[in-house]
Scaffold this motif. Structure first.
Motif, PDB file in Angstrom:
ATOM      1  N   ALA A 199      -7.056 -10.852  37.102  1.00 56.75           N
ATOM      2  CA  ALA A 199      -7.440 -11.781  37.190  1.00 56.75           C
ATOM      3  C   ALA A 199      -7.050 -13.479  36.369  1.00 56.75           C
ATOM      4  O   ALA A 199      -6.272 -14.503  36.436  1.00 56.75           O
ATOM      5  N   LEU A 200      -7.361 -13.336  35.202  1.00 56.50           N
ATOM      6  CA  LEU A 200      -6.097 -13.884  34.235  1.00 56.50           C
ATOM      7  C   LEU A 200      -4.560 -14.323  34.367  1.00 56.50           C
ATOM      8  O   LEU A 200      -4.628 -15.778  33.679  1.00 56.50           O
ATOM      9  N   ALA A 201      -3.766 -12.766  34.799  1.00 57.46           N
ATOM     10  CA  ALA A 201      -2.102 -13.603  35.201  1.00 57.46           C
ATOM     11  C   ALA A 201      -2.749 -14.619  36.194  1.00 57.46           C
ATOM     12  O   ALA A 201      -1.747 -15.510  36.216  1.00 57.46           O
ATOM     13  N   ARG A 202      -3.184 -14.054  37.312  1.00 55.73           N
ATOM     14  CA  ARG A 202      -3.446 -15.345  38.038  1.00 55.73           C
ATOM     15  C   ARG A 202      -3.334 -16.834  38.067  1.00 55.73           C
ATOM     16  O   ARG A 202      -2.928 -17.613  38.670  1.00 55.73           O
ATOM     17  N   ALA A 203      -4.749 -16.776  36.273  1.00 53.63           N
ATOM     18  CA  ALA A 203      -4.571 -17.951  36.310  1.00 53.63           C
ATOM     19  C   ALA A 203      -4.032 -18.642  35.755  1.00 53.63           C
ATOM     20  O   ALA A 203      -3.506 -20.120  35.543  1.00 53.63           O
ATOM     21  N   GLU A 249      -8.420 -20.317  21.397  1.00 51.89           N
ATOM     22  CA  GLU A 249      -9.587 -20.858  22.431  1.00 51.89           C
ATOM     23  C   GLU A 249      -9.795 -21.156  23.790  1.00 51.89           C
ATOM     24  O   GLU A 249     -10.354 -21.871  24.869  1.00 51.89           O
ATOM     25  N   ARG A 250      -8.546 -21.572  24.192  1.00 48.05           N
ATOM     26  CA  ARG A 250      -7.726 -23.153  25.840  1.00 48.05           C
ATOM     27  C   ARG A 250      -7.878 -21.358  26.802  1.00 48.05           C
ATOM     28  O   ARG A 250      -7.929 -21.359  27.757  1.00 48.05           O
ATOM     29  N   LEU A 251      -7.435 -20.052  26.162  1.00 46.14           N
ATOM     30  CA  LEU A 251      -7.132 -18.947  27.341  1.00 46.14           C
ATOM     31  C   LEU A 251      -8.466 -18.591  26.925  1.00 46.14           C
ATOM     32  O   LEU A 251      -8.789 -18.014  28.410  1.00 46.14           O
ATOM     33  N   LYS A 252      -9.644 -18.119  26.324  1.00 42.83           N
ATOM     34  CA  LYS A 252     -10.416 -18.139  26.481  1.00 42.83           C
ATOM     35  C   LYS A 252     -11.418 -18.994  27.403  1.00 42.83           C
ATOM     36  O   LYS A 252     -11.905 -18.362  28.169  1.00 42.83           O
ATOM     37  N   LEU A 253     -11.492 -20.559  27.847  1.00 45.07           N
ATOM     38  CA  LEU A 253     -11.373 -21.293  28.157  1.00 45.07           C
ATOM     39  C   LEU A 253     -11.071 -20.520  30.343  1.00 45.07           C
ATOM     40  O   LEU A 253     -11.890 -20.682  30.776  1.00 45.07           O
ATOM     41  N   LEU A 254     -10.152 -20.625  30.039  1.00 48.16           N
ATOM     42  CA  LEU A 254      -9.259 -19.608  31.378  1.00 48.16           C
ATOM     43  C   LEU A 254      -9.482 -18.842  31.971  1.00 48.16           C
ATOM     44  O   LEU A 254      -9.579 -18.560  32.962  1.00 48.16           O
ATOM     45  N   THR A 255      -9.728 -18.027  30.837  1.00 46.66           N
ATOM     46  CA  THR A 255     -10.845 -16.599  31.284  1.00 46.66           C
ATOM     47  C   THR A 255     -12.139 -17.001  32.007  1.00 46.66           C
ATOM     48  O   THR A 255     -12.255 -16.532  32.844  1.00 46.66           O
ATOM     49  N   SER A 256     -13.027 -17.648  31.095  1.00 46.82           N
ATOM     50  CA  SER A 256     -14.314 -17.606  31.941  1.00 46.82           C
ATOM     51  C   SER A 256     -14.046 -18.364  33.219  1.00 46.82           C
ATOM     52  O   SER A 256     -14.820 -18.444  34.120  1.00 46.82           O
ATOM     53  N   LEU A 257     -13.130 -19.284  33.322  1.00 48.43           N
ATOM     54  CA  LEU A 257     -12.265 -20.451  34.645  1.00 48.43           C
ATOM     55  C   LEU A 257     -11.862 -19.361  35.337  1.00 48.43           C
ATOM     56  O   LEU A 257     -12.639 -18.955  36.782  1.00 48.43           O
ATOM     57  N   ALA A 258     -10.636 -18.433  35.137  1.00 51.07           N
ATOM     58  CA  ALA A 258     -11.045 -17.381  35.942  1.00 51.07           C
ATOM     59  C   ALA A 258     -11.355 -16.271  36.923  1.00 51.07           C
ATOM     60  O   ALA A 258     -11.699 -15.659  38.027  1.00 51.07           O
ATOM     61  N   ALA A 259     -12.825 -16.063  35.882  1.00 51.15           N
ATOM     62  CA  ALA A 259     -14.025 -15.169  35.928  1.00 51.15           C
ATOM     63  C   ALA A 259     -14.492 -15.548  37.402  1.00 51.15           C
ATOM     64  O   ALA A 259     -15.384 -14.655  38.145  1.00 51.15           O
TER      65      ALA A 259
END
Length: 299
Positions: free
Chosen positions: A141-145, A278-288
């Motif tokens: 999911a994170l790679a897709r985001a 921190e920005r990748l964590k934000l992207l992780t939450s958006l991907a979730a």
């Protein structure tokens, strides 16, 4: 179909370009005399490799079929080839040998469920599987985001599968997404060049190279350099439309899914405690909050 004429062109250009990049000083030869061409002369490479000038001249013209491994090793050492370039030279030699039977058509295989489970377990890293043509055949999911601009690009979606090379060379947006776009173009072309050495009969790869050569001046320039890259790792700077600048570390590993097709697993991560983390964590939450788009089946 006889691919040897094209193969001879690749051998000729590859060896000539590598010879032109070396100077007598680099290999411990005298520097006297006026030189009409840059780099080493053919007779100097022959001397370093321990073969006759006539023999090396014939080799550089593409007549590599039947050349022993020992001689290829000597030429690779004389030209100071790195491991990837040496592997490429041996792949060219293998492709030039007369085939006892017609080469089998390469077929992609579906990524096994266990590999998808592995990708999905990497919740803090963007991970995807890519074939030698740079098609993304599986992802988490994170790679897709993270690679949303690649997946959503008209340059790739019209072909039914996200392809990194098509995005880099054919989508103008890639020049903003990849902060080091010139480096990205060089790596992409070098990876395709290595794949062409491994799989000279792959029609889909030929079509891709032909498409990029026709439509992209940048690709034509990088392809003409005959640079080769097999092992793929390092740092990458991206500009993501949702979270901004990202400084990433990536590593690609061989993935033994098929004996006939090269696949690699690529993982992107960030330095702990960094702004990029921190920005990748934000992207992780958006991907979730958004399901990963399914990858199309192998064609």
């Amino acid at each position: 179909m006889d691919d040897r004429p094209d193969n001879r062109d690749q051998i000729r250009d590859f060896l000539a370009i590598r010879r032109a990049k070396l100077t007598p000083e680099q290999v411990g030869l005298p520097t006297g005399g006026r030189r009409r061409v840059p780099g080493l002369r053919r007779e100097e490479v022959a001397l370093l490799a321990g073969v006759s000038t006539e023999w090396y001249t014939r080799l550089e013209k593409g007549h590599i079929s039947g050349v022993s491994q020992e001689v290829l090793d000597a030429v690779a050492q004389a030209l100071r080839l790195d491991q990837d370039e040496r592997t490429y030279l041996f792949d060219l030699a293998q492709a030039a040998r007369p085939a006892r039977r017609a080469p089998s058509r390469r077929k992609d295989v579906q990524v096994p469920p266990r590999v998808q489970w592995l990708l999905d377990s990497m919740t803090m890293s963007a991970a995807f599987v890519r074939n030698g043509r740079q098609d993304i055949v599986a992802h988490n999911a994170l790679a897709r985001a993270l690679l949303a601009p690649v997946f959503d690009s008209p340059a790739t979606t019209r072909h039914g599968r996200a392809n990194l090379a098509r995005y880099i060379f054919l989508d103008p947006g890639s020049q903003r997404f990849f902060a080091d776009w010139d480096t990205a173009t060089g790596i992409s072309a070098a990876l395709l060049r290595a794949e062409a050495g491994r799989e000279p009969h792959d029609r889909a790869l030929r079509d891709l190279v032909g498409e990029l050569s026709t439509l992209s001046t940048a690709f034509r320039g990088q392809w003409a350099a005959h640079d080769v890259r097999i092992r793929h790792a390092g740092g990458k700077r991206l500009w993501h439309p949702q979270v901004g600048d990202l400084e990433l570390t990536y590593q690609s590993l061989d993935l033994p899914i098929s004996s006939r097709t090269v696949y690699d697993l690529t993982i992107y991560t960030t330095e702990p405690g960094s702004t990029s983390e921190e920005r990748l964590k934000l992207l992780t939450s958006l991907a979730a909050t958004q399901p990963a788009h399914p990858t199309s089946q192998p064609r």
